[in-house]
Scaffold this motif. Structure first.
Motif, PDB file in Angstrom:
ATOM      1  N   GLN A   1      -5.032  14.205   0.202  1.00 51.53           N
ATOM      2  CA  GLN A   1      -4.448  13.459   1.146  1.00 51.53           C
ATOM      3  C   GLN A   1      -3.082  13.807   1.226  1.00 51.53           C
ATOM      4  O   GLN A   1      -2.440  14.064   2.369  1.00 51.53           O
ATOM      5  CB  GLN A   1      -4.425  12.024   0.772  1.00 51.53           C
TER       6      GLN A   1
ATOM      7  N   THR B   1       2.303   1.508  -3.421  1.00 48.20           N
ATOM      8  CA  THR B   1       1.562   2.043  -4.554  1.00 48.20           C
ATOM      9  C   THR B   1       1.112   3.627  -4.187  1.00 48.20           C
ATOM     10  O   THR B   1       1.180   4.683  -5.331  1.00 48.20           O
ATOM     11  CB  THR B   1       0.009   1.225  -4.486  1.00 48.20           C
ATOM     12  N   ARG B   2       1.018   4.117  -3.047  1.00 56.86           N
ATOM     13  CA  ARG B   2       0.704   5.504  -2.718  1.00 56.86           C
ATOM     14  C   ARG B   2       1.858   6.412  -3.054  1.00 56.86           C
ATOM     15  O   ARG B   2       1.637   7.290  -3.785  1.00 56.86           O
ATOM     16  CB  ARG B   2       0.321   5.701  -1.178  1.00 56.86           C
TER      17      ARG B   2
ATOM     18  N   VAL C   1       0.861  -1.249  -0.008  1.00 53.61           N
ATOM     19  CA  VAL C   1      -0.062  -0.056   0.074  1.00 53.61           C
ATOM     20  C   VAL C   1       0.873   1.157   0.057  1.00 53.61           C
ATOM     21  O   VAL C   1       0.551   2.181  -0.810  1.00 53.61           O
ATOM     22  CB  VAL C   1      -0.857  -0.179   1.191  1.00 53.61           C
TER      23      VAL C   1
ATOM     24  N   ARG D   1      -8.747   1.778  -4.589  1.00 48.74           N
ATOM     25  CA  ARG D   1      -8.622   1.172  -3.523  1.00 48.74           C
ATOM     26  C   ARG D   1      -7.922   2.166  -2.174  1.00 48.74           C
ATOM     27  O   ARG D   1      -8.314   2.067  -1.042  1.00 48.74           O
ATOM     28  CB  ARG D   1      -7.782  -0.053  -3.346  1.00 48.74           C
ATOM     29  N   ASN D   2      -7.322   3.242  -2.863  1.00 45.08           N
ATOM     30  CA  ASN D   2      -6.467   4.213  -1.944  1.00 45.08           C
ATOM     31  C   ASN D   2      -7.392   5.661  -1.992  1.00 45.08           C
ATOM     32  O   ASN D   2      -7.238   6.144  -1.015  1.00 45.08           O
ATOM     33  CB  ASN D   2      -5.225   4.371  -2.448  1.00 45.08           C
ATOM     34  N   TYR D   3      -7.878   5.800  -3.125  1.00 46.22           N
ATOM     35  CA  TYR D   3      -8.445   7.270  -3.551  1.00 46.22           C
ATOM     36  C   TYR D   3      -9.519   7.162  -4.137  1.00 46.22           C
ATOM     37  O   TYR D   3      -9.975   6.176  -5.219  1.00 46.22           O
ATOM     38  CB  TYR D   3      -7.428   8.055  -4.012  1.00 46.22           C
TER      39      TYR D   3
END
Length: 184
Positions: A61, A12-13, A9, A50-52
């Motif tokens: 963020q 990926t971010r 994660v 999945r994140n944003y």
């Protein structure tokens, strides 16, 4: 497994954030799509979502994390004001690619407005109460001045060290505050 997931994660971010800044520098924020961001980052659209929620959520963020870091650096009220001003500019220097991309020519008016609003809130907490018909005017002016000063400093490749730009902008802000204090 949770450790691997956490690393995945974070990776990926990081890739998405780096891709976002690079693409803003090249094309501008408003013209970017999620597909372009994920393509540059070499991650799937599913990983993005999945994140944003969208590109605005991604920027939000990043901004929230940067502001949290800034507030953390400036929170120590025991430090002299000059050191806290310098901390502000050191923070801008540390995140210069992010702020430069988002506040520069290819940046986002939405981001500039968000930064102005955040700085207005910070200024309002530290300024003396302004009597008169428009008490929010002074923090708004100080915040707008700082956004412009940050933009100028970054667009000109940070021509002065953080301590020097801190002293210069603090002087201008002090003059605005002093003038406002004389208002009836």
């Amino acid at each position: 497994m949770p450790q691997t997931e956490n690393l995945r994660v974070r990776r990926t971010r990081t890739l998405l954030r780096t891709a976002l800044v690079e693409l803003i520098e090249e094309r501008g924020f408003d013209r970017l799509t999620v597909g372009e961001i994920t393509g540059r980052a070499m991650v799937s659209r599913a990983a993005f979502y999945r994140n944003y929620r969208d590109k605005f959520h991604l920027v939000e963020q990043i901004f929230d994390e940067a502001i949290a870091a800034l507030v953390g650096k400036m929170a120590d009220q025991e430090r002299p004001v000059e050191e806290r001003w310098t901390s502000f500019w050191e923070h801008i220097a540390e995140y210069h690619r992010l702020y430069g991309a988002l506040l520069g020519r290819n940046g986002s008016p939405w981001f500039a407005d968000r930064m102005r609003a955040t700085l207005t809130g910070m200024a309002a907490q530290h300024l003396p109460d302004n009597p008169g018909p428009r008490p929010a005017l002074v923090p708004t002016l100080v915040a707008a001045m700082f956004v412009q000063a940050v933009t100028w400093w970054l667009e000109n490749d940070r021509p002065t060290p953080p301590a020097q730009i801190a002293a210069q902008t603090a002087g201008v802000a002090s003059a605005v505050i002093a003038e406002a204090g004389a208002w009836a």
